[in-house]
Design an enzyme around this catalytic site. Structure first.
Site, PDB file in Angstrom:
ATOM      1  CB  ALA A 169      -0.921  -0.001   1.224  1.00 19.72           C
ATOM      2  CG  ASP A 317       6.148  -5.568  10.509  1.00 19.37           C
ATOM      3  OD1 ASP A 317       7.336  -5.914  10.643  1.00 19.37           O
ATOM      4  OD2 ASP A 317       5.726  -5.005   9.479  1.00 19.37           O
TER       5      ASP A 317
END
Length: 544
Positions: A169, A317
């Site tokens: 994205a 993450d």
């Protein structure tokens, strides 16, 4: 009637085709969504015990149905008109000619204006579809310029140039009509289908490697990756993850989670509050703002330790780009946590066992570590848990975060020589999925601490503290009695301070032992030196 030769020679412009394809897909999704969200066309039950349908509800259903037909018909007519316009306007023109490019630009503009009229007439999801197309960088400039007016219905301004771009994205900065700054995350088109192909390829390659080299098995890695990425592609799930994390840390002023604007969020477009800050590993910016990197390191570790041991809901993450440091907050800064796509909800039984494991590793309780290894399904390999997480062997005598002695390193070196790739593959395959996420997250956190100049002891103490909190934590803390919660937290704090005191005493004893050894060594050297001097100064007796 179009002749056979015309059909063969005509080529539809690829870039324009993509734009129309995006809009058709978005418009189709909008129609389906509006039909699913609205009342059914004929919600009439044919059973005898059904509730009589009132004239008002019937008329509403008919009106909704007719409205849906009108909206769909308008969309089909608009797209069909554009397709015909492209086909006949460009027919017979050479794609390399200047005239072709001029006519193509004119057709692009006409088509964009039709689509703008469609979005303005159908409103609702069609406006969202138009905004989604505008945010893409792969469309002709006539489309982006014309459809950009749709942004004005929601956005006061919208920066078409992304402020960040990642693998799935790109993020745009925008301002809403109420002057609220937002970050709009737009997913690249076609990723789900691309993911299926890529994962199938990776799976084939991992199986091929395992076929040629049976001891090299990476199927577990492909499965974990595929699951994580599939979840990351759903922006609605990411938004829910962000809200849950914000709820978990609602009383913690050190961490900030951007607010989600649900009315501007879909599975492929995520709109969140825009939060300012620098990347967590930007030491120069921290120095300029007077922020201590070691304090930032401690804050990061405490946030993630609480996620693992207490909440059992872990951001998977934590690389530097997903953690910002903002010069706001009670301690002169706060952490802004971004990108909530990859999360792991830990099984409660696993969470409790993991808390127990850390308590055992801190206290060097080898029997407990081996027992928990059976719970985790790793058997004999559990003896390597202390080495993986704390840098000590299971029978180590060294203190927490102080590394191993030369003798321990030598013994470990000999032990590791007996391990083969088959052992490593078996160990990784036997680990629960929750463990793999924790290992990855822990690796990223270790790297981050190193960049911030903090010792690994910061990490180990944070884990020790929250492992104790986790052992007393109820999975549904909101249902607890407030007094009991305070008492429980006080007990845990006392246990942690006892543990911390125990570790400090061990440090003092270790330091004392080192000082004594050093003194004894120097004293021996002094005696040897004195003996040497005496031997050289005294006359050597002679015998006749």
């Amino acid at each position: 009637m179009i002749t056979r030769s015309a059909r063969q020679t005509f080529k539809f412009p690829v870039k324009a085709a993509k734009s129309s394809l995006y809009l058709i897909t978005a418009a189709g999704a909008a129609t389906i969504a509006s039909q699913n969200l609205g009342p059914p066309l004929f919600p009439i039950s044919l059973s005898d015990d059904s509730t009589p349908l009132t004239s008002s509800s019937f008329s509403d259903s008919v009106r909704a149905g007719l409205g849906g037909i009108a909206r769909s018909s308008r969309a089909i007519w608009t797209i069909a008109s554009s397709v015909v316009d492209y086909k006949y306007s460009l027919h017979g023109l050479s794609q390399d000619s200047e005239e072709y490019r001029r006519v193509l630009s004119e057709v692009n503009l006409r088509s964009a204006k039709r689509i703008l009229q469609l979005c303005e007439a159908n409103k609702g999801f069609y406006v969202k579809a138009g905004q989604f197309v505008t945010a893409l960088q792969r469309i002709p400039k006539e489309y982006s310029a014309t459809l950009s007016s749709l942004q004005d219905q929601v956005f006061l301004s919208f920066d078409e140039h992304p402020i960040a771009a990642a693998s799935i994205a790109q993020v745009h900065r925008a301002v809403l009509r109420d002057h609220q700054e937002v970050a709009v995350k737009v997913q690249y088109p076609g990723l789900k289908q691309q993911l299926k192909v890529d994962v199938a390829t990776m799976s084939f390659l991992s199986k091929s490697v395992a076929w040629f080299f049976p001891e090299y098995r990476f199927g577990w890695l492909v499965s974990e990756f595929a699951e994580a990425i599939a979840l990351e592609l759903d922006f609605c799930r990411e938004a829910r993850n962000a809200e849950k994390t914000a709820k978990n840390f609602k009383s913690n002023m050190v961490i900030r989670i951007p607010y989600v604007f649900w009315e501007l969020t879909t599975s492929q477009v995520l709109t969140m509050e825009f939060c300012k800050g620098s990347k967590v590993d930007d030491l120069e910016h921290m120095r300029e703002m007077g922020i201590n990197p070691i304090k930032v390191a401690k804050a990061v570790m405490e946030v993630f330790a609480e996620m693992i041991f207490v909440h059992g809901f872990l951001h998977g993450d934590p690389h530097p780009g997903n953690i910002l440091v903002s010069p706001e907050g009670p301690h002169g800064f706060c952490l802004v946590l971004l990108d909530h796509g990859i999360y792991k909800e830990l099984d409660q039984g696993f969470r409790q066992d993991y808390c127990e494991l850390w308590k055992a590793m801190i206290l060097l309780d080898s029997n407990k570590i081996l027992q928990l290894g059976e719970n985790f399904g790793v058997g004999k390999y559990s003896r390597y848990f202390p080495l993986i997480f704390t840098g000590r062997t299971i029978g180590s005598k060294s203190n927490l975060g102080r590394g191993m002695s030369a003798e321990e390193k030598q013994n470990l070196k000999q032990e590791l020589k007996s391990l083969k790739m088959e052992d490593i593959s078996s160990f990784m395959e036997s680990l629960p999925p929750d463990f793999l996420t924790i290992l990855r997250t822990d690796g990223l956190l270790r790297s981050l601490l190193s960049k911030l100049g903090a010792s690994q002891r910061v990490r180990l103490l944070a884990y020790a503290k929250y492992a104790l909190y986790g052992l007393s934590h109820n999975s549904n803390p909101e249902s607890d009695n407030k007094v009991m919660m305070v008492v429980s937290r006080s007990r845990v704090s006392l246990s942690y301070f006892r543990l911390r005191f125990f570790l400090e005493v061990l440090d003092v004893l270790s330091l004392t032992e080192q000082v004594i050894r050093s003194f004894v060594k120097r004293f021996k050297q002094a005696l040897l030196s004195a003996g040497y001097l005496v031997g050289n100064l005294l006359p050597v007796p002679t015998y006749r």
